[in-house]
Write an enzyme that holds these catalytic residues in place. Structure first.
Site, mmCIF file in Angstrom:
data_model
loop_
_atom_site.group_PDB
_atom_site.id
_atom_site.type_symbol
_atom_site.label_atom_id
_atom_site.label_comp_id
_atom_site.label_asym_id
_atom_site.label_seq_id
_atom_site.Cartn_x
_atom_site.Cartn_y
_atom_site.Cartn_z
ATOM 1 N N ASN A 212 0.859 -1.186 0.000
ATOM 2 C CA ASN A 212 0.000 0.000 0.000
ATOM 3 C C ASN A 212 0.895 1.236 0.000
ATOM 4 O O ASN A 212 2.119 1.127 -0.044
ATOM 5 C CB ASN A 212 -0.952 -0.017 1.202
ATOM 6 N N LYS A 289 8.494 -17.860 -9.589
ATOM 7 C CA LYS A 289 7.853 -16.751 -10.284
ATOM 8 C C LYS A 289 6.701 -17.281 -11.157
ATOM 9 O O LYS A 289 6.897 -18.238 -11.911
ATOM 10 C CB LYS A 289 8.885 -16.028 -11.153
ATOM 11 N N ASP A 308 -4.685 -9.415 13.234
ATOM 12 C CA ASP A 308 -4.884 -7.988 13.510
ATOM 13 C C ASP A 308 -3.991 -7.623 14.696
ATOM 14 O O ASP A 308 -4.258 -8.009 15.846
ATOM 15 C CB ASP A 308 -6.361 -7.705 13.808
ATOM 16 N N ILE A 309 -2.922 -6.909 14.410
ATOM 17 C CA ILE A 309 -1.908 -6.627 15.440
ATOM 18 C C ILE A 309 -2.486 -5.743 16.533
ATOM 19 O O ILE A 309 -2.340 -6.015 17.730
ATOM 20 C CB ILE A 309 -0.671 -5.967 14.778
ATOM 21 N N PHE A 327 -4.515 3.802 14.632
ATOM 22 C CA PHE A 327 -4.833 4.810 13.624
ATOM 23 C C PHE A 327 -6.000 4.277 12.804
ATOM 24 O O PHE A 327 -6.196 3.062 12.727
ATOM 25 C CB PHE A 327 -3.633 5.068 12.695
HETATM 26 O O1 PMT Z 1 3.021 6.171 6.375
HETATM 27 P P1 PMT Z 1 2.529 7.531 5.916
HETATM 28 O O2 PMT Z 1 2.717 7.724 4.426
HETATM 29 O O3 PMT Z 1 3.114 8.635 6.738
HETATM 30 O O4 PMT Z 1 0.958 7.582 6.127
HETATM 31 C C1 PMT Z 1 0.437 7.528 7.418
HETATM 32 C C2 PMT Z 1 -0.749 6.550 7.526
HETATM 33 C C3 PMT Z 1 -1.890 7.030 6.661
HETATM 34 C C4 PMT Z 1 -0.319 5.146 7.094
HETATM 35 C C5 PMT Z 1 -1.139 6.525 9.057
HETATM 36 O O5 PMT Z 1 -1.437 7.822 9.480
HETATM 37 C C6 PMT Z 1 -2.307 5.593 9.298
HETATM 38 O O6 PMT Z 1 -3.466 5.943 9.143
HETATM 39 N N1 PMT Z 1 -1.996 4.342 9.697
HETATM 40 C C7 PMT Z 1 -2.995 3.257 9.814
HETATM 41 C C8 PMT Z 1 -3.268 2.692 8.457
HETATM 42 C C9 PMT Z 1 -4.276 1.557 8.509
HETATM 43 O O7 PMT Z 1 -3.959 0.458 8.171
HETATM 44 O O8 PMT Z 1 -5.454 1.898 8.972
HETATM 45 P P2 PMT Z 1 -6.704 0.839 9.124
HETATM 46 O O9 PMT Z 1 -7.870 1.720 9.345
HETATM 47 O O10 PMT Z 1 -6.746 -0.097 8.003
HETATM 48 O O11 PMT Z 1 -6.350 0.029 10.444
HETATM 49 C C10 PMT Z 1 -6.780 0.416 11.734
HETATM 50 C C11 PMT Z 1 -5.702 0.120 12.746
HETATM 51 O O12 PMT Z 1 -5.492 -1.280 12.843
HETATM 52 C C12 PMT Z 1 -4.357 0.739 12.458
HETATM 53 O O13 PMT Z 1 -3.833 1.184 13.693
HETATM 54 C C13 PMT Z 1 -3.538 -0.422 11.905
HETATM 55 O O14 PMT Z 1 -2.142 -0.276 12.218
HETATM 56 C C14 PMT Z 1 -4.127 -1.590 12.663
HETATM 57 N N2 PMT Z 1 -4.073 -2.878 11.959
HETATM 58 C C15 PMT Z 1 -4.782 -3.092 10.820
HETATM 59 C C16 PMT Z 1 -4.766 -4.327 10.221
HETATM 60 C C17 PMT Z 1 -3.993 -5.363 10.792
HETATM 61 N N3 PMT Z 1 -3.947 -6.568 10.251
HETATM 62 N N4 PMT Z 1 -3.290 -5.107 11.915
HETATM 63 C C18 PMT Z 1 -3.327 -3.908 12.503
HETATM 64 O O15 PMT Z 1 -2.664 -3.689 13.523
#
Ligand code: PMT
Length: 404
Positions: A212, A289, A308-309, A327
């Site tokens: 991503n 590949k 999901d961490i 986030f």
């Molecule tokens: O890296 P940059 O270019 O500076 O951009 C910053 C950012 C947009 C990446 C950052 O600000 C941000 O929003 N990070 C979270 C991105 C994300 O995956 O969001 P989400 O809404 O999909 O996930 C919600 C939360 O679950 C996040 O805290 C994510 O880290 C966590 N997660 C999601 C999926 C997963 N399998 N494990 C997780 O821990």
């Protein structure tokens, strides 16, 4: 933190010198002693009388002044401070500092000092990005000169871009952090923090992967800001071009599963911030590949859900961190989605940001965030990612100090 600190403030000749009276006022409100050196250029923008009235001290201007030298030699001037702050720092004074020139009182004091130096650069965007200025900046950083700002915005010359001197609160925060760090302490001293940052790469075959647009800028800035407040920080980072932040232990990973494992190994921690854009799915990867065969159907990808961490680290139990911050990256219904993520993943706070195309959130230097907590939603103005991180780190420090 600034009480009784002696700051030698060198004011060089840039329009941002007009912010210096406010800077002096704020420093003195915090108990700092401020003594000023005003360069010839600086005196075009601010008067010695203003600086002298606000600092409550003599303003030094002339290297060859008999009276000044008799009262306070330039060597003593540079050594009696706890820190020298150059604000604004023009391209010219940075170049002189880098090359060791000493042709006026300011540059002589800078060359003669054995004290830490901080600069707040301020100049036109082209001057700032010019390879000569960037090379000088690197030289100064390699000599442990601290740098605060500059920030992006409208410049006095009418152009827009990086080059605005850091705002007064940012300079005060940088000085505060410097003294805290120097004293070996900060509001998060003794606490452990785990931060995730960047994207994950999920291999499709040995040469391809799903990824991503995360650059790691926001997550790395959070790790650096927590470390500056004294926390012992472990950063688990997916593949990024960002440099490892100073004073932070960094574990580099590629996939979500590796990130999960590295996070589990980094526990226990009192504070967790999950800023990584973790892939929700991994691919059942091919060992070799995948070949494009003429006439054959396009291959389909077999996806399976990643751990999901954030939700795992938020699970209740005796080892659950005191504060878990996630986030939320959304393209619609930002606040509602962030609130429901907070509930679903059982984390304490969610920093919500809009990642729609055109916002520049992914990969950009600025971010507009909303802090979602049990108490409600707080919308912050658009800030540089570093400033978002610092503000978040301050909020975290206030929270943990209350709950410790
Ligand atoms: O890296 P940059 O270019 O500076 O951009 C910053 C950012 C947009 C990446 C950052 O600000 C941000 O929003 N990070 C979270 C991105 C994300 O995956 O969001 P989400 O809404 O999909 O996930 C919600 C939360 O679950 C996040 O805290 C994510 O880290 C966590 N997660 C999601 C999926 C997963 N399998 N494990 C997780 O821990």
């Amino acid at each position: 933190m600034l009480e009784n600190r002696r700051i030698l403030l060198i004011v060089s000749g840039g329009i941002a010198a007009v912010k210096v009276p406010d800077l002096i006022r704020r420093l003195r409100e915090r108990g700092a002693h401020v003594r000023c050196i005003l360069t010839k250029g600086g005196a075009q923008f601010v008067t010695p009388l203003t600086l002298g009235s606000l600092s409550g001290d003599k303003v030094y201007q002339d290297l060859f002044s008999l009276t000044d030298e008799a009262e306070m030699g330039h060597i003593r001037l540079s050594r009696e401070a706890d820190i020298i702050l150059v604000a604004p720092a023009t391209a010219d004074i940075m170049a002189k500092m880098a090359s060791g020139q000493a042709d006026d009182l300011a540059t002589t004091a800078l060359l003669a000092t054995d004290k830490p130096v901080m600069i707040a650069p301020s100049m036109n965007v082209m001057m700032w990005t010019h390879p000569a200025t960037q090379a000088n900046l690197l030289t100064l950083k390699n000599r442990e000169v601290k740098v605060v700002g500059p920030s992006a915005g409208d410049l006095a010359c009418g152009e827009v871009g990086n080059g605005r001197m850091a705002e007064v609160p940012e300079i005060i925060a940088a000085l505060t952090r410097f003294f805290q760090k120097n004293d070996g302490q900060g509001p998060l001293t003794g606490l452990r923090a785990l931060v995730t940052s960047g994207p994950t790469h999920e291999p499709i075959d040995p040469v391809r992967y799903i990824a991503n647009r995360s650059s790691g800028k926001q997550g790395h800035a959070v790790a650096a800001a927590l470390a500056e407040l004294g926390a012992q920080v472990t950063l688990v980072s997916g593949p990024t071009n960002e440099a490892d932040p100073d004073g932070v232990k960094v574990t580099h990973v590629e996939t979500a599963k590796q990130m999960m494992k590295a996070c589990s190994e980094a526990l226990p921690a009192e504070i967790v911030v999950c800023a990584a854009a973790v892939a929700d799915w991994s691919v059942e990867g091919a060992k070799q590949k995948i070949k494009k065969e003429k006439g054959a159907a396009a291959p389909s990808l077999n996806l399976s859900e990643n751990p999901d961490i954030l939700a795992t680290l938020s699970l209740p139990g005796p080892t659950r961190p005191m504060l878990v911050v996630g986030f939320a990256a959304e393209t619609q219904n930002l606040i509602e989605s962030a609130q429901s993520k907070r509930a679903k993943k059982n984390c304490d706070w969610v920093v919500a940001n809009d990642v729609s195309p055109g916002t520049g959130t992914f990969g950009g230097d600025s971010n507009t965030v909303h802090l979602v907590t049990a108490d409600g939603v707080e919308s912050w103005p658009t800030l540089r990612k570093r400033a978002v991180a610092e503000r978040l780190a301050e909020r975290i420090a206030t929270y943990v100090q209350r709950h410790i």
